[in-house]
Design an enzyme around this catalytic site. Structure first.
Site, PDB file in Angstrom:
ATOM      1  N   LYS A 113       0.867  -1.191   0.000  1.00  0.00           N
ATOM      2  CA  LYS A 113       0.000   0.000   0.000  1.00  0.00           C
ATOM      3  C   LYS A 113       0.896   1.231   0.000  1.00  0.00           C
ATOM      4  CE  LYS A 113      -4.271  -1.685   0.573  1.00  0.00           C
ATOM      5  NZ  LYS A 113      -4.773  -1.891   1.926  1.00  0.00           N
ATOM      6  N   HIS A 116       1.067   7.082   2.432  1.00  0.00           N
ATOM      7  CA  HIS A 116       0.390   8.326   2.064  1.00  0.00           C
ATOM      8  C   HIS A 116       0.262   9.292   3.227  1.00  0.00           C
ATOM      9  CE1 HIS A 116      -3.311   6.958   3.979  1.00  0.00           C
ATOM     10  NE2 HIS A 116      -3.052   5.771   3.467  1.00  0.00           N
ATOM     11  N   HIS A 119      -0.503   8.576   6.878  1.00  0.00           N
ATOM     12  CA  HIS A 119       0.468   7.991   7.814  1.00  0.00           C
ATOM     13  C   HIS A 119       1.305   9.042   8.536  1.00  0.00           C
ATOM     14  CE1 HIS A 119      -0.097   4.501   4.986  1.00  0.00           C
ATOM     15  NE2 HIS A 119      -0.317   3.941   6.158  1.00  0.00           N
TER      16      HIS A 119
END
Ligand code: ARG
Length: 550
Positions: A113, A116, A119
């Protein structure tokens, strides 16, 4: 640092029966500490005003003036003594958490993932708490609880087999994985066979099949390479990268403990723990035998307790997982683990972003690394304008741009929702990272121009005017601020105090001529150096660099 509160307690307790240490309150405009005398009125059968004025006449404390006003006993610390006390102590020498172990679970990215903007908070709050705990003497253990387990990896392999190829994956890394993932989901809606295929691949990963495990490891390496680039920019460290997959075979041990306490129930073929009326049950295992997120977190909690014997275990995770952690701690409590009380969900609010062009969004995701780079680009333009001659511009721009984003994230209380704006975060005159970094650089340049070599003995009596003393006072209890930040899990206490120090320093700089010659100049330079050192130390605790020039 002298403990004035304790001195006040010791000095005043004879005059005020039933005085407790918590009755001594910190500063307002009239005093440094005070004791409201209303609660003594009943026992002493006198008015609070009379109690206060009699106590003011009787109490004598070294280094502290005592007066009475309107039922309050007011204490004013003698300025010269506090300044002397400031220079007697070192920066960061206070170690109240010596011998304590604190596990901190933060950032905890998911494999394949993108890393982005969502986070940002967990990464910088956790990373900063890690530095703060270490600075206070604790043994901090930084844990990145990787999301490296689940059926989604089967889907990714099947997508990769159908539409991907090795060369593109090597070139495009995470972008490629994200695209494959999106494609898998849209295709799976039309084609039921895909889901079955994905399930087969994820079983193969679990069964240790060489090809599938190899691919999964590659996905993991790609994800971590990207994350570690960001960690390096943010000054973030970890001691452990053990992820969820590590705990899969340890869930059985937890189930046994639950069975021993008669806590594991079966419901529709699933294994659950009932948690009472105010919480839904914790799902440990699905009817198909797969373990769930909370089960792996239970296993991880036991592993951490056994491995590190922590005094505290923190989980820096967004507020939408509040129920998960409530359930997790409750199950441990039902299991009779006293240390369940040492576990804390350090929650935080939502982040949204203003002023980032849509072009920088890839697949509708705003990559944290792209946000940092955009901030660095803007910082470089500002620095170019302000100081075109600056050496090492690229490195300073990196420190200032990245620092602006981090400082902004750590400036408000963590529970508040944030709307992030690059322009605001980079305002050199606002309450920002660049403002603190710039004030630090300004101090250093004053010291360099003066040829100040440091560590000279100074006359504390020369730093008691309002402007100098205000600075000294804010530096004096900086250690307390850091300690409170640890106790409340709030790095914002540190960033807020840094801004206050800068504001006070700038008032001092404008009001008191530093280069005035003689002992006064030496004293003012010493204070300036102490400001610079404290700012550099404080910035490091919230993950920022402190460039010498800007
Ligand atoms: N990977 C999870 C997520 O992105 C966060 C994990 C937090 N840590 C934990 N021990 N549950 O939602």
């Amino acid at each position: 640092m002298k403990d004035y509160k304790k001195a006040i307690y010791e000095g005043a307790k004879a005059a005020l029966p039933s005085l407790e240490p918590t009755d001594i309150q910190a500063a307002d405009a009239f005093c440094d500490y005070c004791i409201p005398c209303f609660k003594f009125a009943k026992v002493l059968r006198k008015s609070p005003a009379a109690i206060a004025s009699e106590a003011a006449a009787a109490v004598v404390i070294d280094g502290i003036g005592v007066t009475a006003l309107n039922g309050y006993l007011n204490f004013t610390v003698e300025r010269e003594g506090l300044v002397r006390d400031l220079f007697d102590g070192g920066i960061g020498a206070y170690k109240p958490l010596d011998g304590k172990t604190v596990c901190i679970d933060y950032s905890s990215v998911n494999i394949a993932k993108p890393f982005h903007i969502g986070h940002l908070m967990t990464t910088v709050i956790g990373g900063s708490l890690y530095k703060i705990y270490k600075a206070l003497g604790a043994n901090a253990v930084g844990i990145n609880h990787l999301g490296d387990f689940g059926t989604q990896f089967g889907g990714l392999i099947s997508a990769y087999r159908r539409w991907g190829d090795e060369k593109r994956l090597d070139e495009r890394g995470l972008d490629e994985l994200l695209e494959l993932y999106v494609k898998y989901h849209s295709e799976a809606e039309k084609d039921a066979e895909l889901a079955a295929e994905a399930r087969e691949w994820s079983q193969k990963i679990e069964g240790g099949d060489e090809y599938s495990v190899g691919l999964f490891k590659k996905f993991k390496a790609i994800t971590l390479e990207q994350a570690k680039k960001v960690y390096a920019r943010l000054n973030i460290e970890f001691d452990s990268y053990l992820g969820e997959s590590f705990y899969v075979d340890k869930v059985g041990g937890v189930e046994q403990k639950l069975i021993d306490k008669d806590l594991l129930k079966t419901s529709d073929g699933a294994k659950i723990v009932e948690l009472g009326d105010d919480m839904p049950p914790a799902l440990i295992r699905r009817s198909d035998g797969a373990s769930l997120y909370i089960a792996r977190d239970l296993a991880a909690a036991y592993y951490r307790k056994q491995t590190y014997d922590f005094d505290k275990c923190l989980y820096v995770v967004a507020s939408h997982q509040a129920l998960h952690f409530k359930q997790l701690f409750k199950v441990l409590g039902l299991l009779g683990e006293r240390w369940a009380e040492d576990m804390v969900h350090v929650s935080y609010g939502m982040v949204s972003v203003d002023g980032m062009a849509l072009a920088t969004r890839r697949g509708n995701v705003l990559y944290l690394n792209d946000v940092l780079s955009a901030a660095v680009e803007k910082a470089a333009a500002i620095i170019d304008e302000r100081n075109p001659e600056l050496a090492d511009k690229a490195r300073v721009s990196e420190s200032v741009g990245v620092g602006a984003v981090v400082f902004d994230a750590l400036y408000d209380g963590r529970l508040k929702d944030k709307n992030f704006s690059l322009a605001d975060a980079l305002n050199f005159d606002g309450e920002t990272g660049p403002y603190v970094q710039y004030t630090h650089a300004r101090c250093r340049s004053v010291l360099a121009k003066a040829g100040y070599s440091g560590a000279q003995s100074i006359d504390a009596a020369l730093l008691v005017d309002d402007e100098a003393y205000e600075v000294a006072k804010l530096l004096w209890d900086f250690d307390d601020v850091v300690y409170n930040a640890a106790l409340k899990y709030e790095p914002s206490f540190v960033s807020r105090r840094l801004v206050k120090i800068c504001q006070a320093f700038n008032r001092f700089y404008n009001a008191d001529r530093i280069m005035c010659g003689g002992d006064m100049q030496t004293a003012r330079l010493a204070l300036t150096e102490r400001v610079a050192d404290t700012l550099a130390y404080g910035l490091s605790l919230i993950l920022l660099d402190a460039p010498e020039r800007m």
